[in-house]
Design a protein around this motif. Structure first.
Motif, PDB file in Angstrom:
ATOM      1  N   GLY A   2      51.353  59.878  12.235  1.00 18.44           N
ATOM      2  CA  GLY A   2      50.391  60.787  12.823  1.00 18.44           C
ATOM      3  C   GLY A   2      51.053  61.934  13.558  1.00 18.44           C
ATOM      4  N   THR A   3      52.050  61.634  14.376  1.00 16.54           N
ATOM      5  CA  THR A   3      52.761  62.665  15.138  1.00 16.54           C
ATOM      6  C   THR A   3      53.511  63.607  14.213  1.00 16.54           C
ATOM      7  N   ALA A   5      52.844  64.241  11.061  1.00 16.61           N
ATOM      8  CA  ALA A   5      51.882  65.053  10.325  1.00 16.61           C
ATOM      9  C   ALA A   5      51.361  66.203  11.176  1.00 16.61           C
ATOM     10  N   HIS A   6      51.096  65.925  12.449  1.00 20.99           N
ATOM     11  CA  HIS A   6      50.597  66.962  13.351  1.00 20.99           C
ATOM     12  C   HIS A   6      51.633  68.068  13.533  1.00 20.99           C
ATOM     13  N   TRP A  34      46.932  55.680   8.407  1.00 20.42           N
ATOM     14  CA  TRP A  34      48.076  56.191   7.649  1.00 20.42           C
ATOM     15  C   TRP A  34      47.620  57.169   6.576  1.00 20.42           C
ATOM     16  N   LYS A  36      44.885  58.978   6.493  1.00 19.26           N
ATOM     17  CA  LYS A  36      44.395  60.213   7.115  1.00 19.26           C
ATOM     18  C   LYS A  36      45.564  61.094   7.536  1.00 19.26           C
ATOM     19  N   SER A  37      46.618  60.477   8.034  1.00 21.22           N
ATOM     20  CA  SER A  37      47.801  61.242   8.451  1.00 21.22           C
ATOM     21  C   SER A  37      48.482  61.893   7.254  1.00 21.22           C
ATOM     22  N   HIS A  40      46.548  64.907   6.256  1.00 16.33           N
ATOM     23  CA  HIS A  40      46.829  65.973   7.225  1.00 16.33           C
ATOM     24  C   HIS A  40      48.206  66.569   6.970  1.00 16.33           C
ATOM     25  N   LEU A  41      49.172  65.707   6.686  1.00 17.28           N
ATOM     26  CA  LEU A  41      50.543  66.145   6.420  1.00 17.28           C
ATOM     27  C   LEU A  41      50.605  67.125   5.252  1.00 17.28           C
TER      28      LEU A  41
END
Length: 240
Positions: A2-3, A5-6, A34, A36-37, A40-41
């Motif tokens: 998540g981090t 990907a952000h 995972w 969703k990340s 986003h990535l």
């Protein structure tokens, strides 16, 4: 994830990324988070080649080729395939999934919504083999198809067949390696663009036999031995 990907999304670090290979652990607790990340990535990437395979734990059965358990995870991954194809399907050339099964509905979506798809590697339930060409026909440019149906699924089916025999009924599953005639029957129904077809550890080249009779030229689909010096994708993954 998540981090990471952000950070990548904020800085557009992957805005030129065209190919990615991911792994997912069979012990991952939050599969939905995972996926969703990952979406986003890849949100700013012009993705063309997507590859993913599941890793197995040291306690996994030696006869199991499916590393991600079925059930709720299948539903989460089905949603992931849908969202991934919705975002990147118009560019995707390769869609490669190993060691985790894909449902028929998802396969139909991938083939329908990826008009430029050239290579498809996947894991499927063995009893769905006969219906897969209906999906493949929706991918007009697909050249390479490789299907795995793992021993874990096969062994479960065999157990069911033992119960069926005790009850006086029996349903025969496909063999671990398709015969030439079985593979040819699938290829003939899968569209005219296919040049390579594989199932489990067997790979064939797809060719055309030309014949002339009474001045009429006919073309017949044939399967030929795989002779390319390149190592097929499925063997690269098995060796990883």
């Amino acid at each position: 994830m998540g981090t990471f990907a952000h950070q990548c999304s904020t800085t557009e670090a992957l805005k030129h990324l065209r190919s990615i290979t991911l792994t997912i652990s069979r012990t991952l607790a939050d599969v939905e988070g995972w996926t969703k990340s990952v979406l986003h990535l890849l949100s700013s990437s012009p993705l063309e080649r997507f590859q993913i395979y599941a890793t197995s734990s040291s306690s996994a059965s030696a006869n199991s080729d499916v590393a991600v358990p079925q059930g709720p995870v299948d539903l989460t991954m089905a949603k992931f395939w849908t969202n991934l194809v919705a975002a990147h399907g118009h560019r995707l050339l390769r869609f490669s999934v190993h060691r985790m099964p894909i449902g028929l509905e998802s396969i139909h979506q991938i083939c329908s919504l990826c008009p430029n798809l050239e290579e498809l590697f996947m894991v499927a339930e063995p009893r769905s083999l006969d219906t897969l060409p209906n999906a493949f026909c929706k991918a007009p440019r697909v050249r390479t198809i490789h299907i795995n149906y793992p021993l874990a699924i096969q062994s479960t089916t065999d157990s069911d067949d033992e119960d069926n025999e005790a009850a006086g009924t029996h349903h025969e599953d496909p063999r671990p390696v398709l015969s030439l005639s079985e593979a040819l029957a699938l290829v003939k129904r899968s569209g005219p663009s296919i040049t390579q077809f594989g199932c489990n550890t067997k790979v064939w080249q797809v060719g055309r036999a030309i014949s002339v009779q009474d001045g009429i030229v006919t073309s017949e689909v044939v399967l030929l031995p795989y002779e390319s010096p390149d190592i097929p994708e499925q063997f690269l993954v098995v060796r990883t």
